[in-house]
Design an enzyme around this catalytic site. Structure first.
Site, mmCIF file in Angstrom:
data_model
loop_
_atom_site.group_PDB
_atom_site.id
_atom_site.type_symbol
_atom_site.label_atom_id
_atom_site.label_comp_id
_atom_site.label_asym_id
_atom_site.label_seq_id
_atom_site.Cartn_x
_atom_site.Cartn_y
_atom_site.Cartn_z
ATOM 1 N N VAL A 65 0.848 -1.198 0.000
ATOM 2 C CA VAL A 65 0.000 0.000 0.000
ATOM 3 C C VAL A 65 0.877 1.239 0.000
ATOM 4 O O VAL A 65 1.778 1.378 0.840
ATOM 5 C CB VAL A 65 -0.920 0.044 1.244
ATOM 6 C CG1 VAL A 65 -2.026 1.070 1.038
ATOM 7 C CG2 VAL A 65 -1.511 -1.322 1.557
ATOM 8 N N CYS A 66 0.638 2.148 -0.947
ATOM 9 C CA CYS A 66 1.208 3.492 -0.874
ATOM 10 C C CYS A 66 0.045 4.462 -1.056
ATOM 11 O O CYS A 66 -1.117 4.065 -0.929
ATOM 12 C CB CYS A 66 2.339 3.679 -1.876
ATOM 13 S SG CYS A 66 1.859 3.607 -3.615
ATOM 14 N N GLY A 67 0.322 5.702 -1.345
ATOM 15 C CA GLY A 67 -0.770 6.665 -1.426
ATOM 16 C C GLY A 67 -1.759 6.333 -2.527
ATOM 17 O O GLY A 67 -2.968 6.291 -2.321
#
Ligand code: RB5
Length: 149
Positions: A65-67
């Site tokens: 998960v990133c932005g």
């Protein structure tokens, strides 16, 4: 299943939702960080170790998960043996596994809500690769690229 998870600051909050959700489902979770919210951290520092763990079999599947989920998928796909994709819909979450043998689900912590993320994670983890001849043929053509390095 043994599942690896990783996130930068953009995905940290969603990772902290997904982690207990996976435990509740009965999975063993290996958390590759981040372990605290640090707005200066960089997604490759967490996603690449996760991707390597998926590639070498230390964990069976991964969730990164990133932005937006974009950087996580770009980074993860640099590791040979990884098939990562940014997922924003339920159909792709399971079809990606069934047809393309997806082994890392990438999510955008600033895009996808908690409940939707849990649905995508469930669809991803309950799906199985069909190993149909046409899918093996297509994946074989993709894997040929890894021999060029
Ligand atoms: C970090 O601000 C953000 O750029 C990162 O989490 C991700 O969205 C990159 O794709």
């Amino acid at each position: 299943m043994k599942i690896g998870i990783a996130a930068d600051h953009g995905g940290y909050k969603l990772k902290e939702v997904i982690h207990p959700f996976l435990v509740k489902l009965g999975h063993e979770v290996v958390d590759f960080g981040a372990y605290k919210l640090d707005n200066q951290d960089d997604y490759p520092d967490f996603v690449i170790p996760l991707a390597e763990a998926v590639a070498n079999g230390e964990v069976e599947r991964g969730i990164a998960v990133c932005g937006s989920g974009v950087g996580a998928s770009v980074a993860a796909n640099k590791v040979h043996g990884v098939r990562a994709a940014l997922i924003n819909d339920h159909f792709s979450a399971h079809q990606g596994v069934e047809d393309d043998d997806l082994n890392i689900l990438c999510l955008g912590g600033r895009v996808t809500g908690n409940m939707a993320a849990e649905e995508y994670v469930t669809a991803f983890l309950t799906a199985e690769f069909t190993a149909a001849e046409r899918h093996l043929r297509r994946l074989g053509k993709v894997h040929e690229l890894e021999k060029r390095d």
